[in-house]
Write a protein that holds these residues in place. Structure first.
Motif, PDB file in Angstrom:
ATOM      1  N   ASN A  24      -7.372  -4.977  18.848  1.00 45.45           N
ATOM      2  CA  ASN A  24      -6.611  -5.119  17.609  1.00 45.45           C
ATOM      3  C   ASN A  24      -7.509  -5.398  16.405  1.00 45.45           C
ATOM      4  OD1 ASN A  24      -4.279  -4.486  18.909  1.00 45.45           O
ATOM      5  ND2 ASN A  24      -3.279  -6.455  18.559  1.00 45.45           N
ATOM      6  N   PHE A  25      -8.590  -6.162  16.584  1.00 48.70           N
ATOM      7  CA  PHE A  25      -9.525  -6.381  15.476  1.00 48.70           C
ATOM      8  C   PHE A  25     -10.188  -5.070  15.086  1.00 48.70           C
ATOM      9  CE2 PHE A  25     -10.159 -11.053  16.838  1.00 48.70           C
ATOM     10  CZ  PHE A  25      -9.042 -11.431  16.120  1.00 48.70           C
ATOM     11  N   ARG A  26     -10.551  -4.285  16.080  1.00 51.09           N
ATOM     12  CA  ARG A  26     -11.161  -2.979  15.825  1.00 51.09           C
ATOM     13  C   ARG A  26     -10.198  -2.093  15.038  1.00 51.09           C
ATOM     14  NH1 ARG A  26     -14.438   0.927  18.486  1.00 51.09           N
ATOM     15  NH2 ARG A  26     -13.907   2.897  17.529  1.00 51.09           N
ATOM     16  N   LEU A  27      -8.934  -2.062  15.467  1.00 48.57           N
ATOM     17  CA  LEU A  27      -7.950  -1.227  14.779  1.00 48.57           C
ATOM     18  C   LEU A  27      -7.670  -1.735  13.373  1.00 48.57           C
ATOM     19  CD1 LEU A  27      -5.567  -0.409  17.737  1.00 48.57           C
ATOM     20  CD2 LEU A  27      -7.009   1.204  16.470  1.00 48.57           C
ATOM     21  N   LEU A  28      -7.699  -3.037  13.160  1.00 46.36           N
ATOM     22  CA  LEU A  28      -7.538  -3.578  11.805  1.00 46.36           C
ATOM     23  C   LEU A  28      -8.684  -3.129  10.904  1.00 46.36           C
ATOM     24  CD1 LEU A  28      -6.220  -7.176  12.533  1.00 46.36           C
ATOM     25  CD2 LEU A  28      -5.007  -5.355  11.311  1.00 46.36           C
ATOM     26  N   GLU A  29      -9.900  -3.106  11.449  1.00 42.31           N
ATOM     27  CA  GLU A  29     -11.049  -2.601  10.685  1.00 42.31           C
ATOM     28  C   GLU A  29     -10.849  -1.137  10.321  1.00 42.31           C
ATOM     29  OE1 GLU A  29     -14.582  -3.252  12.999  1.00 42.31           O
ATOM     30  OE2 GLU A  29     -14.430  -5.423  12.866  1.00 42.31           O
ATOM     31  N   GLU A  30     -10.363  -0.350  11.278  1.00 44.15           N
ATOM     32  CA  GLU A  30     -10.124   1.073  11.012  1.00 44.15           C
ATOM     33  C   GLU A  30      -9.013   1.261   9.980  1.00 44.15           C
ATOM     34  OE1 GLU A  30     -10.463   4.131  13.962  1.00 44.15           O
ATOM     35  OE2 GLU A  30     -11.063   2.666  15.481  1.00 44.15           O
TER      36      GLU A  30
ATOM     37  N   ASP B  81       4.338  -2.074  13.745  1.00 42.17           N
ATOM     38  CA  ASP B  81       3.893  -1.863  15.128  1.00 42.17           C
ATOM     39  C   ASP B  81       2.720  -2.795  15.425  1.00 42.17           C
ATOM     40  OD1 ASP B  81       3.026  -0.981  17.606  1.00 42.17           O
ATOM     41  OD2 ASP B  81       2.361   0.981  16.888  1.00 42.17           O
ATOM     42  N   ILE B  82       2.990  -3.897  16.116  1.00 43.11           N
ATOM     43  CA  ILE B  82       1.943  -4.896  16.360  1.00 43.11           C
ATOM     44  C   ILE B  82       0.863  -4.381  17.305  1.00 43.11           C
ATOM     45  CG2 ILE B  82       3.426  -6.859  15.828  1.00 43.11           C
ATOM     46  CD1 ILE B  82       3.670  -7.336  18.870  1.00 43.11           C
ATOM     47  N   TYR B  83       1.153  -3.320  18.052  1.00 42.39           N
ATOM     48  CA  TYR B  83       0.157  -2.757  18.965  1.00 42.39           C
ATOM     49  C   TYR B  83      -0.701  -1.688  18.296  1.00 42.39           C
ATOM     50  CZ  TYR B  83       2.829  -5.324  22.377  1.00 42.39           C
ATOM     51  OH  TYR B  83       3.467  -6.334  23.050  1.00 42.39           O
ATOM     52  N   MET B  84      -0.323  -1.305  17.085  1.00 39.66           N
ATOM     53  CA  MET B  84      -1.102  -0.367  16.266  1.00 39.66           C
ATOM     54  C   MET B  84      -1.420   0.919  17.038  1.00 39.66           C
ATOM     55  SD  MET B  84      -3.589  -3.175  14.509  1.00 39.66           S
ATOM     56  CE  MET B  84      -4.068  -2.206  13.091  1.00 39.66           C
ATOM     57  N   ARG B  85      -0.414   1.522  17.626  1.00 40.26           N
ATOM     58  CA  ARG B  85      -0.630   2.683  18.485  1.00 40.26           C
ATOM     59  C   ARG B  85      -0.512   4.017  17.759  1.00 40.26           C
ATOM     60  NH1 ARG B  85       1.902   1.484  24.425  1.00 40.26           N
ATOM     61  NH2 ARG B  85       0.634  -0.346  24.826  1.00 40.26           N
TER      62      ARG B  85
ATOM     63  N   VAL C  59       0.125  10.976   1.104  1.00 42.57           N
ATOM     64  CA  VAL C  59       0.410   9.560   0.923  1.00 42.57           C
ATOM     65  C   VAL C  59       0.205   8.860   2.254  1.00 42.57           C
ATOM     66  CG1 VAL C  59       2.174   7.867   0.333  1.00 42.57           C
ATOM     67  CG2 VAL C  59       2.097  10.051  -0.876  1.00 42.57           C
ATOM     68  N   CYS C  60      -0.463   7.746   2.214  1.00 41.52           N
ATOM     69  CA  CYS C  60      -0.720   6.961   3.408  1.00 41.52           C
ATOM     70  C   CYS C  60       0.161   5.712   3.345  1.00 41.52           C
ATOM     71  CB  CYS C  60      -2.199   6.571   3.455  1.00 41.52           C
ATOM     72  SG  CYS C  60      -2.626   5.539   4.840  1.00 41.52           S
ATOM     73  N   LYS C  61       0.969   5.510   4.368  1.00 37.15           N
ATOM     74  CA  LYS C  61       1.838   4.327   4.401  1.00 37.15           C
ATOM     75  C   LYS C  61       1.004   3.113   4.767  1.00 37.15           C
ATOM     76  CE  LYS C  61       6.086   2.560   6.313  1.00 37.15           C
ATOM     77  NZ  LYS C  61       7.215   2.781   7.179  1.00 37.15           N
ATOM     78  N   LEU C  62       1.103   2.105   3.964  1.00 32.64           N
ATOM     79  CA  LEU C  62       0.363   0.869   4.193  1.00 32.64           C
ATOM     80  C   LEU C  62       1.310  -0.188   4.744  1.00 32.64           C
ATOM     81  CD1 LEU C  62      -1.660   0.805   0.887  1.00 32.64           C
ATOM     82  CD2 LEU C  62      -2.297   1.814   3.051  1.00 32.64           C
ATOM     83  N   ARG C  63       0.753  -1.336   5.047  1.00 29.64           N
ATOM     84  CA  ARG C  63       1.565  -2.438   5.535  1.00 29.64           C
ATOM     85  C   ARG C  63       2.625  -2.827   4.521  1.00 29.64           C
ATOM     86  NH1 ARG C  63      -3.170  -6.156   6.486  1.00 29.64           N
ATOM     87  NH2 ARG C  63      -4.504  -4.384   6.655  1.00 29.64           N
ATOM     88  N   HIS C  64       3.737  -3.367   5.003  1.00 25.28           N
ATOM     89  CA  HIS C  64       4.831  -3.879   4.175  1.00 25.28           C
ATOM     90  C   HIS C  64       5.462  -2.794   3.316  1.00 25.28           C
ATOM     91  CE1 HIS C  64       3.310  -7.645   5.597  1.00 25.28           C
ATOM     92  NE2 HIS C  64       2.169  -7.458   4.979  1.00 25.28           N
ATOM     93  N   ASN C  65       5.491  -1.562   3.835  1.00 24.58           N
ATOM     94  CA  ASN C  65       6.151  -0.430   3.176  1.00 24.58           C
ATOM     95  C   ASN C  65       5.629  -0.141   1.775  1.00 24.58           C
ATOM     96  OD1 ASN C  65       7.791   0.246   5.354  1.00 24.58           O
ATOM     97  ND2 ASN C  65       9.220  -1.381   4.821  1.00 24.58           N
ATOM     98  N   ARG C  66       4.359  -0.485   1.504  1.00 24.04           N
ATOM     99  CA  ARG C  66       3.737  -0.085   0.248  1.00 24.04           C
ATOM    100  C   ARG C  66       3.071   1.264   0.492  1.00 24.04           C
ATOM    101  NH1 ARG C  66      -0.638  -3.583  -1.260  1.00 24.04           N
ATOM    102  NH2 ARG C  66      -0.930  -3.721   0.966  1.00 24.04           N
ATOM    103  N   TYR C  67       2.988   2.069  -0.523  1.00 29.65           N
ATOM    104  CA  TYR C  67       2.366   3.376  -0.394  1.00 29.65           C
ATOM    105  C   TYR C  67       1.205   3.499  -1.363  1.00 29.65           C
ATOM    106  CZ  TYR C  67       6.326   4.780   2.386  1.00 29.65           C
ATOM    107  OH  TYR C  67       7.266   4.874   3.364  1.00 29.65           O
ATOM    108  N   LYS C  68       0.264   4.306  -1.012  1.00 27.06           N
ATOM    109  CA  LYS C  68      -0.888   4.528  -1.869  1.00 27.06           C
ATOM    110  C   LYS C  68      -1.176   6.026  -1.885  1.00 27.06           C
ATOM    111  CE  LYS C  68      -5.612   3.506  -1.155  1.00 27.06           C
ATOM    112  NZ  LYS C  68      -6.538   2.519  -0.638  1.00 27.06           N
ATOM    113  N   LEU C  69      -1.299   6.597  -3.050  1.00 26.24           N
ATOM    114  CA  LEU C  69      -1.633   8.000  -3.167  1.00 26.24           C
ATOM    115  C   LEU C  69      -3.110   8.161  -2.870  1.00 26.24           C
ATOM    116  CD1 LEU C  69      -0.816  10.867  -4.017  1.00 26.24           C
ATOM    117  CD2 LEU C  69      -1.394  10.237  -6.350  1.00 26.24           C
ATOM    118  N   LEU C  70      -3.426   8.925  -1.830  1.00 26.46           N
ATOM    119  CA  LEU C  70      -4.819   9.114  -1.461  1.00 26.46           C
ATOM    120  C   LEU C  70      -5.405  10.374  -2.072  1.00 26.46           C
ATOM    121  CD1 LEU C  70      -4.885   8.037   2.260  1.00 26.46           C
ATOM    122  CD2 LEU C  70      -5.571   6.757   0.263  1.00 26.46           C
ATOM    123  N   SER C  71      -4.628  11.439  -2.102  1.00 23.98           N
ATOM    124  CA  SER C  71      -5.163  12.645  -2.726  1.00 23.98           C
ATOM    125  C   SER C  71      -4.025  13.570  -3.105  1.00 23.98           C
ATOM    126  CB  SER C  71      -6.143  13.355  -1.785  1.00 23.98           C
ATOM    127  OG  SER C  71      -5.491  13.747  -0.613  1.00 23.98           O
ATOM    128  N   ALA C  72      -4.297  14.396  -4.061  1.00 23.88           N
ATOM    129  CA  ALA C  72      -3.329  15.403  -4.479  1.00 23.88           C
ATOM    130  C   ALA C  72      -4.077  16.705  -4.693  1.00 23.88           C
ATOM    131  CB  ALA C  72      -2.637  14.968  -5.779  1.00 23.88           C
TER     132      ALA C  72
END
Length: 185
Positions: free
Chosen positions: A15-21, A43-47, A158-171
């Motif tokens: 899980n620490f590895r996946l948090l880094e990713e 998803d607490i298992y980050m699958r 768009v990449c979905k981030l934690r807590h349903n926030r979104y961030k535009l990564l590219s267009a």
């Protein structure tokens, strides 16, 4: 990831590895033509993860946006994630029926090492698109969106981030096939 000095080493828990990713994926990668993030921030298992690759220049993939699903089972990163193209694509390492990246035909998965990451998979797949045996393969037709003319269509990743926030990564506009990267929180 293994940390240590001398002869000792400490294996970073899954899980620490996946948090880094996740953190790296949220920041954006390189020129913005490859991105990834979790499907479900709860998803607490980050699958389950989604990856995006914008096709490399001077290939039949140029101007196309490919969506992939990556699934990190409980054995990740000891074993590679399963990788499947959600978008239709013709590549020698991808099953034409299912979109699954076949480990035996894709060197990074066939020779998986714990240090490899989802970012490595996506960037290597992009390089594979530009390889001589894939760069000119006839591709399935792109799915057209009703009401949009192809030359003026705009694709947004768009990449979905934690807590349903979104961030535009590219267009990218399909008429110019140039990507623009936005890294705002």
């Amino acid at each position: 990831m293994t940390l240590g000095s001398g002869g000792s080493s400490v294996v970073v828990p899954r899980n620490f590895r996946l948090l880094e990713e996740l953190e790296r994926g949220e920041k954006g990668i390189g020129d913005g033509t490859v991105s990834y993030g979790m499907d479900d921030g709860d998803d607490i298992y980050m699958r389950s993860w989604t990856g995006t690759i914008i096709g490399p220049h001077n290939t039949v993939h140029e101007g196309r946006i490919y969506q992939l699903k990556l699934f990190c089972d409980k054995d990740y990163p000891e074993k590679p994630p399963s990788v499947r193209f959600h978008s239709r694509i013709n590549m020698t390492c991808v099953n034409h029926e299912t979109g699954v990246v076949e480990p035996k035909k894709f060197g990074l998965l066939a020779n998986w090492q714990r240090e490899y990451t989802m970012e490595d998979i996506l960037t290597q797949l992009k390089k594979e698109m530009a390889a001589p045996h894939n760069r000119k393969l006839v591709q399935p037709p792109e799915e057209k969106k009703e009401g949009l003319e192809d030359t003026y269509a705009v694709a947004i990743v768009v990449c979905k981030l934690r807590h349903n926030r979104y961030k535009l990564l590219s267009a990218m506009t399909s008429s110019t096939a140039r990507s623009v990267v936005f890294c705002a929180n």
